[in-house]
Design an enzyme around this catalytic site. Sequence first.
Site, short mmCIF file in Angstrom:
data_model
loop_
_atom_site.label_atom_id
_atom_site.label_comp_id
_atom_site.label_asym_id
_atom_site.label_seq_id
_atom_site.Cartn_x
_atom_site.Cartn_y
_atom_site.Cartn_z
N LYS A 19 -9.25 6.81 10.81
CA LYS A 19 -8.67 7.86 9.97
C LYS A 19 -9.50 9.14 10.01
O LYS A 19 -10.51 9.20 10.68
CB LYS A 19 -8.47 7.34 8.54
CG LYS A 19 -7.54 6.10 8.48
CD LYS A 19 -6.07 6.43 8.68
CE LYS A 19 -5.20 5.28 9.08
NZ LYS A 19 -4.88 4.30 8.06
C1 LIG Z 1 -4.08 3.06 7.65
C2 LIG Z 1 -2.92 3.14 6.73
C3 LIG Z 1 -2.88 2.45 5.52
C4 LIG Z 1 -3.90 1.41 5.14
O1 LIG Z 1 -5.19 1.89 5.12
P1 LIG Z 1 -6.40 0.83 5.02
O2 LIG Z 1 -7.56 1.65 4.53
O3 LIG Z 1 -6.60 0.29 6.40
O4 LIG Z 1 -6.01 -0.22 4.06
C5 LIG Z 1 -1.82 2.64 4.67
N1 LIG Z 1 -0.81 3.48 4.99
C6 LIG Z 1 -0.81 4.16 6.15
C7 LIG Z 1 0.32 5.11 6.43
C8 LIG Z 1 -1.84 4.01 7.07
O5 LIG Z 1 -1.80 4.63 8.25
#
Ligand SMILES: *Cc1c(COP(=O)(O)O)cnc(C)c1O
Length: 388
Positions: free
Chosen positions: A187
């Site tokens: 991210k």
């Molecule tokens: C990555 C992601 C999540 C989950 O994030 P985590 O920190 O891995 O739990 C939720 N929604 C979207 C759209 C994502 O891309």
Amino acid sequence: MSEKDLPVPFAAPDIGDAEIDAVVEAMRSGWLTTGPRAAAFETEFAEFLGGDLHAVALNSATAGLHLALEALGIGPGDEVIVPTWTFTATAEVVRYLGADPVIVDVDDDLLIDLEATEAAITPRTRAVMPVHLAGMPVERGALAALAERHGLAVVEDAAHSFPARSSGTMVGAGASEAVVFSFYATKTMTTGEGGMVVTADPELARRIRTMRLHGISRDVFDRYSTPGAGWAYDVVAPGYKYNLTDPAAAMGRVQLRRAGAMRDARASIAARYDEAFADLPVDLPPHAHRPDDVHAWHLYVLRLRPEAPIDRDTFITRLGEVGIGASVHFIPLHRHPYWAQTYGLSDADYPTAERHFPTVVSLPLSSGLSQAQVDKVVATVRTLLGGR
Ligand SMILES: *Cc1c(COP(=O)(O)O)cnc(C)c1O
């Protein structure tokens, strides 16, 4: 190394010596679980967004989405509207609570379709979860008006959108009940695994803090750092184990200081791609529509037009053959067996998502990419798609 041999990972992490030093410092301090660094990370994150906010650090965004809905009292018999174009986490957390996600189509920007949302509302609907896909901000005003008209809570899945602005307001600082960010490794800023829930509601924040650590009324750091009976605590609910560790928070505090610069670096790579691909048989990613919007540029989602010389799957294979990572964000929820079978969904119910799904490809986009890596992506994409 020749350009041919230069690998371009899909999601190159941007971790420097400052992050490494901060994690080492946390480890040497002896405080390995949630402690002073996690508390400071929460304060600094809320300050970054501005406004009078409570930020609660967790070990994932999935945990944050779960606890936000839990704190809103969502449970069996309730419905929560989510877009089909998202990661399964957005919908699965609704199931954790025994409630039902109602999966709706998206618009041509791949963001939740507000008409479809309005049409999906029933007397059981309690909340709606917009997703700022790729870092492109959902228009807050129209969504907030819809939610208010129908008495719905809004929990924003902001996993892609740190930092971003919708109509001048930071995503996270708007009036939604809760906004949830992800610090997963790929991210826009990372703690390896991690997430943050932000809310303006002190009661909601209190419930989330309690439920992130076993439903205990005081966390370990609080018991350690305030005078009196450090061993005493009350269990007030069957909570979860969702807290963020101090070494992870230490990494996050450094990433937070760099978040603006990392976002600008991604935006300039996106601008470079836009310029380089403008004459190809593709549709460029949508840009933020309003002048005071800011796109976080987490993903660069290109769409291949029917006249492109190769299809999307072949395109991704060819990129992979020369060491360029590419991906698809996302396979819409209605195409996954669990969601389709549990809720009897069919492709025909999602015409816009179906139209775009076979065409989308996410190209490498990270402040960790070198100029040579970006050059290689540009040259390879142009060659594969018949650019001259
Ligand atoms: C990555 C992601 C999540 C989950 O994030 P985590 O920190 O891995 O739990 C939720 N929604 C979207 C759209 C994502 O891309």
